[in-house]
Design an enzyme around this catalytic site. Structure first.
Site, PDB file in Angstrom:
ATOM      1  N   CYS A  85       0.904  -1.260   0.011  1.00  0.00           N
ATOM      2  CA  CYS A  85      -0.077  -0.058  -0.136  1.00  0.00           C
ATOM      3  C   CYS A  85       0.759   1.442   0.041  1.00  0.00           C
ATOM      4  O   CYS A  85       1.893   1.256   0.481  1.00  0.00           O
ATOM      5  CB  CYS A  85      -0.840  -0.070   1.215  1.00  0.00           C
ATOM      6  SG  CYS A  85      -1.993  -1.427   1.525  1.00  0.00           S
ATOM      7  N   GLY A  88       1.036  -0.044  -5.068  1.00  0.00           N
ATOM      8  CA  GLY A  88      -0.428  -0.809  -5.049  1.00  0.00           C
ATOM      9  C   GLY A  88      -1.202  -0.282  -6.043  1.00  0.00           C
ATOM     10  O   GLY A  88      -1.406   0.753  -6.243  1.00  0.00           O
ATOM     11  N   ASN A  90      -0.883   1.431   5.693  1.00  0.00           N
ATOM     12  CA  ASN A  90       0.101   0.757   4.766  1.00  0.00           C
ATOM     13  C   ASN A  90       0.989  -0.105   5.893  1.00  0.00           C
ATOM     14  O   ASN A  90       1.644   0.356   6.796  1.00  0.00           O
ATOM     15  CB  ASN A  90       1.101   1.743   4.225  1.00  0.00           C
ATOM     16  CG  ASN A  90       2.562   1.022   3.510  1.00  0.00           C
ATOM     17  OD1 ASN A  90       3.505   1.527   3.470  1.00  0.00           O
ATOM     18  ND2 ASN A  90       2.245  -0.242   3.148  1.00  0.00           N
ATOM     19  N   GLY A  91       0.939  -1.614   5.547  1.00  0.00           N
ATOM     20  CA  GLY A  91       1.753  -2.332   6.632  1.00  0.00           C
ATOM     21  C   GLY A  91       0.850  -3.595   6.770  1.00  0.00           C
ATOM     22  O   GLY A  91      -0.189  -3.997   6.009  1.00  0.00           O
ATOM     23  N   TYR A 136      13.932  -2.783  -3.577  1.00  0.00           N
ATOM     24  CA  TYR A 136      13.149  -2.852  -4.476  1.00  0.00           C
ATOM     25  C   TYR A 136      11.922  -1.920  -4.589  1.00  0.00           C
ATOM     26  O   TYR A 136      11.328  -1.304  -5.588  1.00  0.00           O
ATOM     27  CB  TYR A 136      12.529  -4.394  -4.411  1.00  0.00           C
ATOM     28  CG  TYR A 136      11.650  -4.591  -5.708  1.00  0.00           C
ATOM     29  CD1 TYR A 136      11.653  -4.383  -7.109  1.00  0.00           C
ATOM     30  CD2 TYR A 136      10.284  -4.991  -5.289  1.00  0.00           C
ATOM     31  CE1 TYR A 136      10.664  -4.712  -7.758  1.00  0.00           C
ATOM     32  CE2 TYR A 136       9.338  -5.333  -5.918  1.00  0.00           C
ATOM     33  CZ  TYR A 136       9.511  -5.281  -7.156  1.00  0.00           C
ATOM     34  OH  TYR A 136       8.475  -5.433  -8.143  1.00  0.00           O
TER      35      TYR A 136
END
Ligand code: SF4
Length: 481
Positions: free
Chosen positions: A13, A39, A114-115, A254
């Site tokens: 996310c 995302g 996010n997570g 990445y």
């Protein structure tokens, strides 16, 4: 639906928030567009206009959901938050698309996360026993229920009370009728950045979302910090016991966009340094250094410069295919990776080639790329990987396959070399990776980053996963059905 980047881990996310800006929805859409790589399966924005909240959420890319002026105009108000989602498993359904919104006794609140929480299932069971009715199957919904049942008086205290019960990795943005709130988990595993545009504070997962709107970078939100942005200014709280930060080192390898600065470091320069470390550790005589595009490019530049070998674009990526190619016929299904990558035969024929990739997960794409490079006439093919072997799954917000599907968890170097079909294979060492991010090496007693997918050293307890890392991140969707 075939997914062509299946051999990469997926960030789950990106989040964005803005406070008191006249074009809050349009800026949030721009921010989400810049964060699209975090995302691609769904996007949502919630705004507040002083009286009412407005929401638009949909499956698909930001551009597919927020390019119409009508949609943006309907999202009235000067505060907004937004979210890009990548679902872990199963169908992406609208009820799981964020931001999540709830009406509380104190008013409305929208949250974007996010997570991944590592005790979400345990909490969910407890909350359901308590009588809570869940609307979605997302782990993030536990925040809403914990806030709802908190006995604390203020919104911020309720939020802190809720967060003190969760374990896991989270960067959150939330709006209430009075404030924009940003939070990073105590170890700061996922990024969150504070910026400002035309005087309006902005919170974002990455700095590339600031650049797109001409916003200025202010600072990273600290690990364990809660920032409350309201008409009085920006208040910084540290309500959780302090622990050493463990930022996700894979963000450098990445996930983050190369033009972003995260935790004070340029992602692009860091990736070049990883490539240089790789060359120092495992250089091989070759005629060309070729990146596996696009994510392998900066590391290949760093490798080539350090090795003193020419850098060439020996593989060309088709940028127009999108992430997926829907319902291909059986006749073209086998083409797979060729629809996305093609060997540039003119530069490869008769050459000893070093292929540089940022990471290998299952190895499926690597096998095909090596085949393609050999078919184009390369005399030798050597693979160099700008991350240590991925031998464990991530439980902190990144979708990785279970261990039985991770190539490096199931084969040694000789077996992988034969499996991918290369003349030699080498990965950067974990100390080499740490040197590239500015450390002397990995501190074995107190590692400076989360590197669990390489080391198996999970810094946050995996409460929902008794075995500790042997399976993929659990799907609440599967669990609930
Ligand atoms: Fe990042 Fe790997 Fe840690 Fe997950 S396990 S947070 S991908 S370093």
């Amino acid at each position: 639906m075939i997914r062509f980047d299946d051999d990469k881990p997926h960030e789950e996310c990106g989040v964005f928030g803005i406070y008191q800006h006249k074009d809050s929805a349009a800026h949030t859409a721009l921010g989400l567009h810049a964060l699209q790589h975090r995302g691609q399966e769904a996007a949502g924005i919630v705004t507040y206009d002083g009286k009412q909240f407005h929401s638009h959420r949909g499956l698909g890319l930001v551009g597919e959901n927020f390019s119409s002026a009508k949609v943006i105009d309907r999202l009235r108000g000067q505060s907004a938050i937004g979210h890009n989602r990548y679902a872990t498993t199963g169908e992406t359904v609208l009820r799981n698309v964020q931001p999540l919104f709830a009406e509380f006794a104190f008013g409305g609140m929208a949250i974007a996360h996010n997570g991944n929480l590592t005790n979400a299932m345990a909490l969910r069971k407890r909350l359901i026993d308590h009588g809570c009715l869940f609307q979605s199957t997302s782990d993030s919904e536990v925040f809403i229920h914990l806030i709802a049942i908190s006995k604390h008086a203020t919104v911020v205290d309720r939020m802190i009370d809720a967060l003190s019960q969760v374990e896991g990795a989270y960067s959150l943005v939330a709006i209430t009728k009075d404030a924009l709130i940003g939070v990073r988990d105590p170890m700061g595993v996922r990024p969150l950045i504070l910026g400002t545009v035309e005087g309006a504070p902005v919170l974002t997962s990455e700095s590339c979302a600031l650049d797109i709107m001409g916003a200025e970078f202010v600072r990273d939100i600290e690990a364990g910090e809660v920032v409350v942005i309201d008409d009085l200014g920006i208040e910084s709280l540290h309500p959780f016991p302090r622990v050493p930060p463990r930022f996700c080192i894979f963000e450098y390898v990445y996930f983050s966009r190369p033009d972003s600065h995260v935790e004070g470091r340029s992602i692009y320069e860091t990736r070049k340094r990883i490539g240089a470390e790789l060359a120092r550790e495992s250089m091989v005589e070759a005629d060309l250094v070729v990146p596996v595009p696009d994510s392998g490019v900066p590391a290949a530049i760093g490798y080539a410069a350090e090795a003193g070998q020419p850098f060439e674009l020996g593989i060309i990526r088709n940028h127009y295919i999108g992430r997926t190619f829907i319902e291909p016929t059986d006749r073209i299904r086998h083409l797979g990776v060729k629809l996305k990558h093609n060997a540039n035969a003119a530069s490869l024929r008769g050459k000893r080639v070093v292929l540089v990739d940022d990471s290998i997960v299952r190895g499926t794409t690597s096998v095909k790329i090596v085949e393609m490079v050999r078919a184009a006439g390369a005399a030798e093919v050597h693979m160099r990987v700008a991350s240590p072997p991925t031998v464990h799954s991530c439980f902190y917000g990144v979708d990785t396959p279970s261990r039985d599907k991770l190539m490096a968890a199931n084969m040694n170097i000789a077996e992988m070399t034969a499996h991918i079909g290369v003349d030699s294979l080498a990965y950067v060492t974990i100390d080499g990776l740490y040197r590239a991010v500015g450390e002397a090496g990995r501190d074995a007693l107190a590692p400076q980053y989360c590197d669990a997918c390489f080391s198996g050293d999970y810094p946050i307890p995996l409460i929902d996963h008794d075995g500790g890392g042997d399976s993929r991140q659990l799907s609440l969707l599967a669990e609930a059905e």
